[in-house]
Design an enzyme around this catalytic site. Structure first.
Site, PDB file in Angstrom:
ATOM      1  N   HIS A 212      -3.650  12.914 -58.893  1.00 53.40           N
ATOM      2  CA  HIS A 212      -4.808  12.011 -58.867  1.00 53.40           C
ATOM      3  C   HIS A 212      -4.799  11.131 -57.624  1.00 53.40           C
ATOM      4  O   HIS A 212      -5.772  11.055 -56.877  1.00 53.40           O
ATOM      5  CB  HIS A 212      -4.790  11.148 -60.132  1.00 53.40           C
ATOM      6  CG  HIS A 212      -5.913  10.191 -60.221  1.00 53.40           C
ATOM      7  ND1 HIS A 212      -5.801   8.874 -59.861  1.00 53.40           N
ATOM      8  CD2 HIS A 212      -7.197  10.365 -60.592  1.00 53.40           C
ATOM      9  CE1 HIS A 212      -6.960   8.273 -60.019  1.00 53.40           C
ATOM     10  NE2 HIS A 212      -7.826   9.162 -60.471  1.00 53.40           N
ATOM     11  N   CYS A 596     -24.664  16.787 -41.320  1.00 56.39           N
ATOM     12  CA  CYS A 596     -24.148  15.425 -41.186  1.00 56.39           C
ATOM     13  C   CYS A 596     -23.267  15.056 -42.367  1.00 56.39           C
ATOM     14  O   CYS A 596     -22.858  13.922 -42.513  1.00 56.39           O
ATOM     15  CB  CYS A 596     -25.285  14.428 -41.012  1.00 56.39           C
ATOM     16  SG  CYS A 596     -26.409  14.360 -42.402  1.00 56.39           S
TER      17      CYS A 596
END
Lengths: 640, 640
Positions: A212, A596
């Site tokens: 995590h 982008c």
């Protein structure tokens, strides 16, 4: 190393033809005199630097030098050679291309070109752009004397210094107060997100590269060292112990997410910069590549940095950060909370000159290059206080009955916040949906852009503004927003008695936009793929939720091989992009196409963009050099 | 009506060849004796029923009857005829096919077939399936004496009775307490959503068919009368005035969203049912159609209803509603909040027999037909208390310092709720992502299904279970979940010494699933398109947010022609579906393909499903008759 049953040797060792850490052109390695093979393997004796061989066995050393040169000549790459000396005779046991640091890879490649051993094109193919990430993060000064406390997994690159804290709550509180803290946890869970955000870095004692903490930190671009099992954390006592040393809360440590080092105190840092050899190889890359490279930059200072790293324009200038700045936020909130269109227009009128200055600065810093400005994208509730915070204050006031006037005021505000709150803001009232609902907001932004353009043109500055409409999925959305922008441009040109060029285009960030790209292209001068959102909608993944909840499990269980937010999903999403490019160009041959999203800085994804026929990629400034090299490699690999 | 300058007439009028309200085969209409054209237009005199013409001008009446029969014979459809009688001579001025109610359309079509005037196929094409929606909602008994207070726009079909309330807060509070309330507002805004949900219906005095209230109510399948401008609402005084009458808070009213009527008191209602003629035309539809029709049903009682409406199976049985029932929710919460895998398994073991009974009931009610059971889909936090509610209670306890133990308990619960809370739950940790993270939940469900199947098979009941994995976007997800389900099936077969058939398939509800459908189909016996979620991800629209915020604006400004959640977006999403069907069948010829999204009950969308080569559609029970007819029409329209 396979030494087998070779009997006693007079010397045996491993050497690189050049220094694999720096790339310097000197023999680098070590050997053992009179060693049994077993001695080497067992690591009982400490080997000596290879230069000592020069004194001990000068002829052998000279012979080895010649052999090393010959081998490098043949393989045309830094070699990692195993050798042994028996009864005065040199035996080369094995040779292979040597593993090296990013800095060494760059220097060796450039040197090999200078030595006439390889071509520039070969040099470009020798340097792994992914490895260059190492060079583009803040790192610990290699010349500094540091005390390495422990080494964990290099889970997310970059180095950070801060005070040790052991709970997410404390990291949140102190981090938000501007203190530099490093969150230290056995492992992190989604409960810790609020503490990860403001921390400078994270250190865990458990978990791998897909734990995590590792996934979340990489997603946030935050340094992380994970699975550092030698540190023993006692969260109750607020300390950790490593090698008998005790590190307490508030002690200063530095973590280096590129090496996995945990260091006592504040290590001296080096900001990333382009070295001479790096510059050289990038200039070769520029000669080769056909794909343009721009940067994502929101402020003039970012634009200047981007230029230094070789960006030829801005591919994404977000305007929402400008709205968030402390002095402006109250006006933005006023605008959102206005009860009447007149009230909203009044706040917008106050924002107009501020936005004009923003755009003036960015366009000027990028003089001579295109600047793609995206109109407001996030949902309006992002600019308001959170309902939960209001609710706590309201409940307190209600129970204590202290300030009825304030209570009523807050209740009003809560109602408004609630009316704007959304179940799934990512898929909500944002992007051009705001422009369609509240055209005056987009109109103000267009006016600010063109007023800045007009001033700059009068000052003789060359500007290429590109207005980008976000989140288009329906051709009529772009048609409507284009008409609005064109109307404002014409008005400003008439007002100022001036002519200027500009483009109007759209983000392609929804599956539907890809599917009806032909109809959208009729209204667009350019497409810019917003691959973050396109990944979210194609997979049905909310990035914020996925990376903190199930993506680590998916990577661990190999349901996915890569995090699709880091590496563009060519198998699935790639099909949508290819469709959009084909459909878009089928009606508009001049259509300029770029990307982008964050993938614009990932080498594998850049390779895809090249193959898909993009005109340019745009990425964060620090990724621009990586993108330049990756673009050149893509051209070389797929040249027909 | 164009009466022109015809001078005095001895009679002039309009008549239908059959009753356009009921379809009864008698002349129906009215006329004026000795009228000027202007009298008719001006509406000064009250016309008389056409049957009176029989007494006044018996020969003209007879002639008109013959003419009417002839015209109907020619046009083979109920005619709407204008006529005039001048100097004892009948002139037919105009004739056209007559507008009629759904009930009349059905009866006329069936009668025309019986009279040999049209074929069954023509009859099917004469009845608009969309119009049949009228017949499939609860409606006001047409024979009842009712007092119509006012008429607004028929914004969302169905009728509802309830006490008048004027604020969303009151509607929420009383509605959630089980009271039947009708929310009456000038217009609704997103602020009112919490009140719309538990209200039986909504009445607004302002706004059109695409106003917020109208769109939201249709989305919720809730009756609505909108833009009823004759009622004057005084929200302060909690009353509305209409035609001099005052209706106060708590007064009982009935609204009829099919006619726009607002009625004083509780009007007697009729539940929808299939009349004889309706049954007849549907039986013809069944002869023609190639598309199967199933129903979405979660409980045995729904399954029985679905069978009555002609559903040949269940296309979507959701299991989350079963989890939500009052007696089970505490066990479900225990399971979610369990700190250890053992704790979770213990709660699951308690849920197992309950789920087994659920599935036993549904499968038995659908004996002989397939039942598609979807494993748990929603994110787990949906089963827990809301963070905001906890926060209010916690703040109260904190300020009052009344019950420190309870405070701590709630704080713990809040932490857990927070750790599960998501930014965009629609795109979060749900569907098969739960199955991958917590396989034991899906395993329990599979065990419950197959245990029920095993019992039924032993009892000699014919069952066709189909286990459906939701939200698959990555082939490995389905591979993993299929292995789990197959494992449990084999275990149960072995345990009970029995053999049974079953299918394992997947929802196709993410763009990526469509794009990699070939690889997914390798693991799937069936695809069921979840077009609600697919619309959400293709458009990037959160339905909850879109319908309450910007979709009304989009429909009003004609950015979209239709609400894509009601009518399948063929232009955009249709491409993804077509791709998925082609790719899926390219590797798996036996692949069974259906739809279980709301579009499965929309005639236009059903036409698309037919063309796309689906095997069946599945929709809510009340839409099944509509779907049967729409499927037949699709076949007739596209028959080659």
């Amino acid at each position: 190393m396979v030494f087998g049953n070779m009997g006693p040797t007079s010397g045996t060792g491993v050497a690189f033809t050049r220094n694999p850490a720096t790339g310097e052109n000197v023999l680098y390695g070590e050997y053992l005199m009179n060693a049994q093979g077993e001695d080497v393997v067992a690591g009982i004796r400490t080997p000596e630097p290879i230069v000592h061989l020069k004194d001990e066995l000068p002829e052998i050393y000279a012979e080895f030098r010649r052999a090393a040169e010959l081998l490098e000549e043949h393989y045309r790459e830094l070699q990692d050679i195993e050798f042994t000396v028996q009864e005065g005779k040199l035996y080369i046991l094995q040779t292979r291309s040597g593993k090296r640091t990013a800095a060494a890879a760059v220097k060796v490649a450039v040197d090999l070109v200078r030595e006439g051993k390889i071509s520039k094109e070969e040099a470009l193919l020798r340097v792994d752009p992914g490895q260059l990430v190492q060079l583009m993060h803040r790192r610990i000064d290699p010349d500094a004397e540091i005390e390495v406390l422990a080494t964990g997994l290099p889970a997310s690159p970059g180095a950070a210094t801060g005070k040790v804290v052991f709970t997410a709550d404390e990291a949140e509180m102190r981090g938000n107060n501007g203190e530099a803290v490093i969150l230290v946890r056995t492992e992190t869970t989604p409960d810790d997100i609020h503490g990860l955000i403001p921390a400078r870095g994270v250190l865990t004692s458990r978990g791998g590269m897909t734990s995590h903490a590792a996934v979340v930190a990489r997603g946030m671009g935050k340094p992380a060292v994970c699975g550092c099992e030698t540190i023993k954390i006692d969260a109750e006592k607020e300390l950790f112990i490593v090698d008998g040393k005790t590190v307490r809360k508030d002690d200063l440590i530095t973590i280096d997410g590129a090496t996995g080092h945990v260091i006592m105190g504040a290590a001296p840092m080096i900001e990333p910069e382009l070295t001479g050899d790096f510059e050289t190889i990038l200039s070769w890359a520029d000669e080769v590549r056909t794909l343009g490279v721009r940067a994502n930059a929101d402020y003039p200072r970012d634009a200047i940095q981007a230029r230094q790293f070789g960006a030829a324009g801005i591919g994404l200038c977000r305007t929402e950060h400008m709205f968030m700045e402390p002095l402006r936020l109250p006006i933005v909130q006023e605008m959102i909370l206005a009860d009447t269109p007149e009230g909203r227009r009044e706040s917008l009128a106050r924002l107009l000159p501020i936005q004009e200055e923003d755009f003036y600065g960015v366009l000027k810093a990028m003089a001579g290059y295109p600047v793609t400005i995206r109109l407001l994208d996030p949902p309006l509730h992002e600019f308001l206080p959170k309902a939960e915070e209001l609710l706590v204050e309201i409940t307190e006031l209600r129970v204590t009955q202290k300030d009825p006037a304030r209570l009523e005021e807050l209740q009003d505000l809560l109602r408004k916040v609630r009316s704007l709150t959304e179940f799934n803001p990512m898929l909500g009232h944002r992007g051009c949906r705001l422009g369609v609902s509240f055209p005056d907001v987009y109109e103000m932004q267009a006016r600010a852009i063109f007023a800045a353009v007009s001033r700059l043109v009068k000052e003789g500055v060359e500007v290429y503004p590109e207005i980008m409409i976000p989140l288009v999925g329906i051709p009529a959305e772009l048609e409507m927003m284009r008409a609005l922008v064109v109307g404002v441009a014409e008005e400003i040109m008439q007002r100022d008695g001036i002519k200027f060029d500009y483009k109007v285009g759209t983000m392609i960030e929804l599956p539907r936009a890809c599917l009806v790209a032909d109809r959208i292209a009729e209204q667009a001068d350019f497409f810019s793929f917003g691959t973050n959102d396109l990944t979210q909608t194609t997979f049905g993944f909310s990035r914020d939720d996925a990376e903190s909840k199930f993506l680590p499990v998916y990577l661990e269980k190999k349901v996915l091989q890569e995090n699709p937010f880091a590496v563009l999903d060519e198998e699935g999403m790639g099909q949508l992009i290819t469709t959009a490019v084909e459909k878009g160009r089928s009606v508009n041959l001049q259509l300029h196409i770029g990307i982008c999203g964050e993938h614009g800085g990932d080498p594998e994804s850049i390779d895809f963009c090249h193959r898909a026929g993009f005109d340019y990629v745009s990425c964060s400034s620090f990724r621009v050099p990586i993108a330049r090299l990756a673009a050149a490699r893509a051209e070389l690999l797929h040249r027909k």
